[in-house]
Enzyme design. Sequence first.
Site, PDB file in Angstrom:
ATOM      1  N   SER A   1       0.859  -1.189   0.000  1.00 21.17           N
ATOM      2  CA  SER A   1       0.000   0.000   0.000  1.00 21.17           C
ATOM      3  C   SER A   1       0.887   1.228   0.000  1.00 21.17           C
ATOM      4  O   SER A   1       2.031   1.183   0.477  1.00 21.17           O
ATOM      5  CB  SER A   1      -0.889   0.016   1.248  1.00 21.17           C
ATOM      6  OG  SER A   1      -1.548   1.260   1.392  1.00 21.17           O
TER       7      SER A   1
ATOM      8  N   TYR B   1      -2.616  -1.384  10.447  1.00 25.08           N
ATOM      9  CA  TYR B   1      -2.684  -1.713   9.013  1.00 25.08           C
ATOM     10  C   TYR B   1      -1.483  -1.130   8.286  1.00 25.08           C
ATOM     11  O   TYR B   1      -0.803  -1.824   7.520  1.00 25.08           O
ATOM     12  CB  TYR B   1      -3.978  -1.163   8.410  1.00 25.08           C
ATOM     13  CG  TYR B   1      -4.050  -1.303   6.906  1.00 25.08           C
ATOM     14  CD1 TYR B   1      -4.532  -2.456   6.323  1.00 25.08           C
ATOM     15  CD2 TYR B   1      -3.639  -0.261   6.072  1.00 25.08           C
ATOM     16  CE1 TYR B   1      -4.604  -2.593   4.936  1.00 25.08           C
ATOM     17  CE2 TYR B   1      -3.707  -0.385   4.694  1.00 25.08           C
ATOM     18  CZ  TYR B   1      -4.185  -1.549   4.135  1.00 25.08           C
ATOM     19  OH  TYR B   1      -4.245  -1.682   2.758  1.00 25.08           O
TER      20      TYR B   1
END
Length: 254
Positions: A138, A151
């Site tokens: 990400s 996360y």
Amino acid sequence: MKMTGNTIFITGGTSGIGRAIAEEFHRLGNQVIISGRRKALLDEVTQANPGMHGIQLDIQNPAQINAAAEQLISKFPALNVLFNNAGIMPFDDAAGGLDEETALATVSTNLLGPVRMTAALLPHLKQQQDAVVIHNSSVLAFLPLATNALYSATKAAIHSYAMSQRFALRHSSVRVLEVSPPWVDTDLIHKSGDPRAMPLDLFVSETIRILATDVDEVYVDAIKPLRDNPGSGEHALFNAFNESLVENPIPVGH
């Protein structure tokens, strides 16, 4: 990587980026196998894409990972591409208490899941020509989102792991790639049509285009400044980014 004639296993392939990438690889003429926890969703995707196959898998479960690897190798001996896509993105509070169950699920899914899945398939992949492992990280690996601290940390960890794995496999037939999506308008948090999010179809087309090149890290042009952010001066952009989201938060819920 070559873009056709592969046998590709994609984890978390029943929705969002995973499904869109799976359907595009399928359209390009690859044998695609997807996994997911819910059989109904697997059936929905595979029925919509004749020739695609599904395997029910909870990526948090090591025994299921090993069983899925055995099933894949037995049924699809030409398997040469693993796309570690499955992920969850719960909110957390780094300034407060810890939800132990959610924390363990996040680490097990986003970090240990791809590590275990790759380890289970590597002996087979090393025997294939044009073998590829793709880790889906990400942009938050490089610019953390404070409201999703754990996360973001798991994505930074998988970026680091991918670098080490790429080096460790440098003399093998297995390439290690990393896809680092920006904020894409999917249901990972809430599909909202927010103009700050990249439309899914544009993300997929750009990602497929870049995967066809020789680069090891795949990211869209818009996030290059964020990819370049880590360094001694990274805190200014990090603070400004997170302050902007305090003022205009990501929409959640329906």
